[in-house]
Design an enzyme around this catalytic site. Structure first.
Site, PDB file in Angstrom:
ATOM      1  N   TRP A 325      59.020  90.555  99.898  1.00  0.00           N
ATOM      2  CA  TRP A 325      59.958  89.533  99.438  1.00  0.00           C
ATOM      3  C   TRP A 325      59.281  88.593  98.449  1.00  0.00           C
ATOM      4  O   TRP A 325      59.904  88.128  97.492  1.00  0.00           O
ATOM      5  CB  TRP A 325      60.488  88.737 100.639  1.00  0.00           C
ATOM      6  CG  TRP A 325      61.413  87.623 100.270  1.00  0.00           C
ATOM      7  CD1 TRP A 325      62.773  87.670 100.145  1.00  0.00           C
ATOM      8  CD2 TRP A 325      61.059  86.252  99.975  1.00  0.00           C
ATOM      9  NE1 TRP A 325      63.284  86.448  99.794  1.00  0.00           N
ATOM     10  CE2 TRP A 325      62.246  85.555  99.683  1.00  0.00           C
ATOM     11  CE3 TRP A 325      59.850  85.559  99.932  1.00  0.00           C
ATOM     12  CZ2 TRP A 325      62.263  84.201  99.356  1.00  0.00           C
ATOM     13  CZ3 TRP A 325      59.869  84.208  99.595  1.00  0.00           C
ATOM     14  CH2 TRP A 325      61.066  83.551  99.321  1.00  0.00           C
ATOM     15  N   HIS A 326      57.994  88.330  98.661  1.00  0.00           N
ATOM     16  CA  HIS A 326      57.291  87.372  97.812  1.00  0.00           C
ATOM     17  C   HIS A 326      57.047  87.891  96.399  1.00  0.00           C
ATOM     18  O   HIS A 326      56.888  87.095  95.474  1.00  0.00           O
ATOM     19  CB  HIS A 326      55.961  86.969  98.457  1.00  0.00           C
ATOM     20  CG  HIS A 326      56.103  85.962  99.546  1.00  0.00           C
ATOM     21  ND1 HIS A 326      56.414  86.302 100.842  1.00  0.00           N
ATOM     22  CD2 HIS A 326      55.992  84.609  99.526  1.00  0.00           C
ATOM     23  CE1 HIS A 326      56.482  85.205 101.579  1.00  0.00           C
ATOM     24  NE2 HIS A 326      56.245  84.173 100.807  1.00  0.00           N
ATOM     25  N   GLY A 327      56.998  89.190  96.226  1.00  0.00           N
ATOM     26  CA  GLY A 327      56.777  89.656  94.871  1.00  0.00           C
ATOM     27  C   GLY A 327      56.553  91.150  94.801  1.00  0.00           C
ATOM     28  O   GLY A 327      56.188  91.793  95.793  1.00  0.00           O
ATOM     29  N   PHE A 477      59.356  83.530  93.022  1.00  0.00           N
ATOM     30  CA  PHE A 477      59.837  84.412  94.076  1.00  0.00           C
ATOM     31  C   PHE A 477      61.352  84.332  94.210  1.00  0.00           C
ATOM     32  O   PHE A 477      61.947  85.177  94.835  1.00  0.00           O
ATOM     33  CB  PHE A 477      59.188  84.073  95.414  1.00  0.00           C
ATOM     34  CG  PHE A 477      57.669  84.079  95.346  1.00  0.00           C
ATOM     35  CD1 PHE A 477      57.006  85.086  94.684  1.00  0.00           C
ATOM     36  CD2 PHE A 477      56.942  83.060  95.948  1.00  0.00           C
ATOM     37  CE1 PHE A 477      55.621  85.094  94.625  1.00  0.00           C
ATOM     38  CE2 PHE A 477      55.552  83.070  95.885  1.00  0.00           C
ATOM     39  CZ  PHE A 477      54.893  84.085  95.225  1.00  0.00           C
TER      40      PHE A 477
END
Length: 477
Positions: A325-327, A477
Site C-alpha cells: 500500500w505504501h508504494g 502514498f
C-alpha cells in the site's frame, strides 16, 4: 498547498471565517463551504485530478445506493464488485502498473527473454490511496449491512473529500465521520483551543523535528558508502524520527484543524516509539490504516483463529499488503515482510495482546525490563525503516552490512559542515516531552500551557527557516 505553507496559513482562516460567521446557519451551508474549500485545496495540487476524485466519489455514492436497493443477491454482488474493481483498477493503473510491468520485464530478462515494458508516463494523484480506502470501506460496510447508504450527495462528498484528511489521512470510516457531517455544528471554544494546540504541536513535529532530521538523514543515506558505523546508525535514527515527525505531525494538524470546524477525526498515532513490542507498535502507528486492514482483510481471512498455518498466512498477508500500500517498490514489500517476521513470534506465543495499557515506569528492577523492551522495539523498527528509506533492497542490505562491518564510531562531519549530534540532543528533548505527555493527545495543554505554547512558537521561528516547506512524506502514498 502544504499545511506548513504560507498559502495554507491564509487559506485556513478564510475557510474558518466563512464557515462560522457567514454560512453558519444550516448544516447544508456549512457542508457546502467545506466541500468547496476541499475541492479548491485538492485542485491546488493538480486540477486535472479533481475529476478523478469527483468520479470516485460519485461511483461509490451511486453503487452504495444500488447495493442497498438491490432486490437479489446477484444485483448486490454486481454493484459491489463494480465499485471494488473500478476503485482498485484506478489505484492499480496510477500506482502499480509501472511496477508490475517493470518487474515482469525483469523476470523475462532473467530467463534470457529480452523485453521492453510499455510504461505509463503518469503522475500519481495525491491522496488516491487514502480517498480510495474511504470509498472501499463505505461500500463494503453497506454490502455487509453494517450501515445504510447515504442519499445526500453533498454529505457523502464531504465524507470522502474533507480537506484536512484528503491527501494523507487518517483513513476515516463512514460510521464515524458521516454522522458528524449530517448535523449542524456549533462552535465550541474549548474544542477549538484544543485544535490550535494540536496544530501547533503538529507543526513542531514537522518543522522542528522531521525537517531538521531529514537534513541529516538524507546526507547520510545519500552518501552511506563513505559513512562509518556511528553515522549509519544515526542515519537510521534520524529517519525514524523524520518519518514519525512528518506523518504524525500531519495527522496532528489534520485532527487539530478539524476540531476548529467542530468535527472529530480518528486518532492516527499514539506515541508508537514507546511500544514494548511490535504488536503494540502497530496498535499505535498509523492506527487508521492498521485497523482498516484488520477489519477488512485480516478478520475476514480468519484473523488469529484457525490453524497455525492460517494464522501465519494471515499475518504475512496483512503486513505485505500494508507494505505494498505504501508504494510500488520491492523495498516497501520487504519492509512489510520484516515486520511480519517481527510479529510472528508474538502471535505464536499468544503475546500479541500483552501490552495494552499505557507504559509506566517505576523505580524498580521490572522497569529496567520495560525500558529494554522499548529500546529493543525501537531498534527493530529502525532496522526495518532502513528498507523503507533505501532506494533498493540491495542498498538496504549494503547499508546494514556496513553498520556491522565498519566498526568505526568516530564522529564525522556531514556536507552541511556541522556536527549532527546537537540534533540528537534535540530529539532526546522531544522524546522526554512526549514521554511526559504520553497519556494526552498533545503536550501543550494542561499546566503552563501558555509557556509551552511560547516555547513551541520560538522553536518554529528558530528552525522553520531551514524547513523550506518540505513536502510531507506520505503525500507520495
Amino acid at each position: 498547498m502544504f499545511f506548513n505553507s504560507l498559502s495554507f496559513a491564509i487559506f485556513l482562516p478564510i475557510v474558518f471565517v466563512l464557515y462560522w460567521f457567514v454560512f453558519h446557519k444550516t448544516k447544508s451551508t456549512q457542508n457546502a463551504v467545506l466541500i468547496i474549500a476541499s475541492y479548491y485545496f485538492y485542485s491546488c495540487w493538480d486540477w486535472r485530478f479533481l475529476f478523478l476524485l469527483v468520479f470516485s466519489t460519485f461511483l461509490d455514492y451511486y453503487t452504495g445506493i444500488q447495493i442497498e436497493k438491490a432486490k437479489t443477491d446477484g444485483f448486490r454482488k454486481f454493484w459491489f464488485w463494480l465499485s471494488i474493481s473500478v476503485n482498485l483498477g484506478f489505484l492499480g493503473i496510477f500506482k502499480y502498473y509501472n511496477f508490475f510491468a517493470s518487474s515482469f520485464s525483469e523476470l523475462l530478462n532473467g530467463f534470457g527473454l529480452h523485453s521492453s515494458p510499455l510504461l505509463l508516463n503518469v503522475v500519481l494523484p495525491v491522496g488516491i490511496s487514502f480517498y480510495t480506502f474511504h470509498g472501499l470501506s463505505y461500500v463494503i460496510d453497506i454490502y455487509l449491512k453494517r450501515i445504510k447508504a447515504e442519499y445526500n450527495f453533498v454529505d457523502y462528498s464531504l465524507f470522502v473529500s474533507y480537506f484536512p484528511l484528503l491527501v494523507a489521512g487518517p483513513i476515516e470510516r463512514a460510521t464515524h465521520l458521516l454522522p458528524q457531517v449530517k448535523i449542524k455544528r456549533t462552535f465550541d471554544y474549548e474544542k477549538a483551543k484544543e485544535g490550535v494546540y494540536q496544530i501547533i504541536w503538529g507543526l513542531v513535529k514537522k518543522v522542528v523535528i522531521a525537517d531538521t532530521c531529514a537534513t541529516y538523514a538524507n546526507a547520510i543515506f545519500d552518501h552511506y558508502t563513505s559513512m562509518n558505523s556511528l553515522s549509519l546508525l544515526l542515519g537510521a535514527f534520524y529517519f525514524a524520527f523524520q518519518i514519525y515527525g512528518d506523518f504524525s505531525g500531519y495527522s496532528d494538524m489534520a485532527l487539530g484543524m478539524s476540531k476548529l470546524f467542530g468535527i472529530d477525526l480518528l486518532r492516527n498515532f499514539n506515541y508508537p516509539y514507546f511500544s514494548r513490542d511490535i504488536a503494540e507498535f502497530w496498535r499505535r502507528w498509523h492506527i487508521s490504516l492498521s485497523s482498516w486492514f484488520r477489519d477488512y482483510v485480516y478478520i475476514p481471512l480468519g484473523g488469529s483463529k484457525g490453524s497455525k498455518f492460517k494464522q501465519v498466512r494471515n499475518v504475512f498477508v496483512i503486513f505485505l499488503l500494508s507494505g505494498f500500500w505504501h508504494g510500488a517498490n520491492w523495498t516497501f514489500i520487504a519492509w512489510g515482510f520484516i515486520n511480519a517476521l517481527y510479529f510472528l513470534p508474538l502471535l505464536l506465543l499468544h503475546k500479541n495482546r500483552s501490552n495494552i495499557e499505557t507504559v509506566q515506569l517505576q523505580w524498580d528492577l521490572s522497569s529496567l525490563k520495560v525500558l529494554w523492551n522499548i529500546v529493543a522495539t525501537f531498534g527493530l523498527s529502525c532496522l526495518a525503516w532502513i528498507f523503507f528509506r533505501a532506494k533498493s533492497i540491495e542498498i538496504a542490505f549494503d547499508y546494514i552490512a556496513r553498520i556491522f562491518s565498519n566498526r568505526s564510531f568516530i564522529p564525522q562531519y556531514l556536507e552541511n559542515e556541522r556536527y549532527s549530534y546537537e540534533m540528537v540532543l534535540l530529539v532526546l528533548i522531544f522524546i522526554l516531552v512526549e514521554w511526559n505527555a504520553k497519556t494526552k493527545i498533545e503536550p501543550i495543554s494542561g499546566k503552563y500551557s501558555i509557556l509551552k505554547l511560547v516555547l513551541c512558537l520560538a522553536a518554529l521561528l528558530a528552525l522553520g527557516t531551514y524547513s523550506d516547506y518540505k513536502e510531507f512524506i506520505y503525500f507520495q502514498f
